[in-house]
Design an enzyme around this catalytic site. Structure first.
Site, PDB file in Angstrom:
ATOM      1  N   CYS A  45      15.022  38.195 -12.658  1.00  0.00           N
ATOM      2  CA  CYS A  45      13.723  37.754 -13.198  1.00  0.00           C
ATOM      3  C   CYS A  45      13.563  36.249 -13.071  1.00  0.00           C
ATOM      4  O   CYS A  45      12.466  35.745 -12.791  1.00  0.00           O
ATOM      5  CB  CYS A  45      13.605  38.114 -14.679  1.00  0.00           C
ATOM      6  SG  CYS A  45      13.759  39.856 -15.023  1.00  0.00           S
TER       7      CYS A  45
HETATM    8  C1  BEZ Z   1      17.847  40.806 -13.853  1.00  0.00           C
HETATM    9  O1  BEZ Z   1      16.739  40.311 -13.991  1.00  0.00           O
HETATM   10  O2  BEZ Z   1      18.719  40.225 -13.252  1.00  0.00           O
HETATM   11  C2  BEZ Z   1      18.157  42.163 -14.410  1.00  0.00           C
HETATM   12  C3  BEZ Z   1      17.557  42.591 -15.578  1.00  0.00           C
HETATM   13  C4  BEZ Z   1      17.882  43.837 -16.083  1.00  0.00           C
HETATM   14  C5  BEZ Z   1      18.789  44.648 -15.418  1.00  0.00           C
HETATM   15  C6  BEZ Z   1      19.361  44.226 -14.232  1.00  0.00           C
HETATM   16  C7  BEZ Z   1      19.041  42.983 -13.712  1.00  0.00           C
END
Ligand code: BEZ
Length: 211
Positions: A45
């Site tokens: 994100c």
């Molecule tokens: C991420 O944004 O890296 C992420 C968020 C939730 C689960 C897996 C990855």
């Protein structure tokens, strides 16, 4: 049945990093991209939000407003945005909805309980100026989105709304487009003065009309 293409998107009032807003009023006459994030302070994100901030001018050129969401509160988003600016080299320049009560996430079906009961998946919604849903894509939490693809679809939708055309596989701005089958050859000659190639009666290609 969840939200489907062509549906008028739900309206809602929400707290965001840029203050409280009512979605449809905030959209005004613009196109919109609403996209969800599983959680704050997560790596994928962080890269996505930095990238979308860098694309500010590209969205603006397309009269498109962008808004993000995660089920964390606004105060946490604000803290996280410092890390995004530091690591991605771009400050988040669009509102992020804080949705700890999952009001908006539930309205748009962003929680997929068999993937996670608590986190949103990576949803993308493209909304037109009539507030209708024109595209939805759902990515898994572990895969960062390709925002060039989102821009490409906006380009296609905006062109399709102006001309009697559709866009072929892997089309990008400036490439030939497909004349709608509802247009007769006779009408096509008038509508598409640059001419067209007939590969099959249902597959006629013409240069992009507004180029
Ligand atoms: C991420 O944004 O890296 C992420 C968020 C939730 C689960 C897996 C990855």
């Amino acid at each position: 049945m969840g939200l489907q293409l062509g549906d008028v998107t739900p309206n809602f009032t929400a707290n965001t990093t840029q203050g409280e807003l009512t979605f449809h009023e905030w959209l005004g006459d613009s196109w919109g991209v609403l996209f969800s994030h599983p959680a704050d302070f997560t790596p994928v994100c962080t890269t996505e939000l930095g990238e979308v901030a860098k694309l500010k001018d590209e969205f603006a050129k397309r009269n498109t407003k962008v808004i993000g969401l995660s089920v964390d509160p606004v105060e946490k988003h604000i803290e996280w945005e410092k890390d995004i600016e530091e690591t991605q080299g771009s400050a988040v320049n669009f509102p992020m909805i804080g949705d700890p009560g999952r009001k908006v996430a539930d309205l748009f079906g962003m929680i997929h309980p068999n993937a996670s009961n608590t986190l949103t998946v990576r949803s993308v919604f493209i909304i037109d100026p009539a507030k209708k849903l024109r595209l939805t894509i759902t990515y898994p939490a572990s895969t960062g989105r390709n925002f060039q693809e989102i821009l490409r679809v906006i380009d296609s939708l905006q062109l399709v709304d102006k001309y009697s055309i559709s866009t072929p596989v892997n089309w990008t701005e400036g490439q030939d487009v497909i004349i709608a089958t509802s247009v007769t050859d006779e009408d096509a000659k008038a509508k598409f003065p640059k001419g067209f190639k007939t590969l099959k009666p249902y597959l006629r290609l013409t240069p992009q009309p507004n180029k």
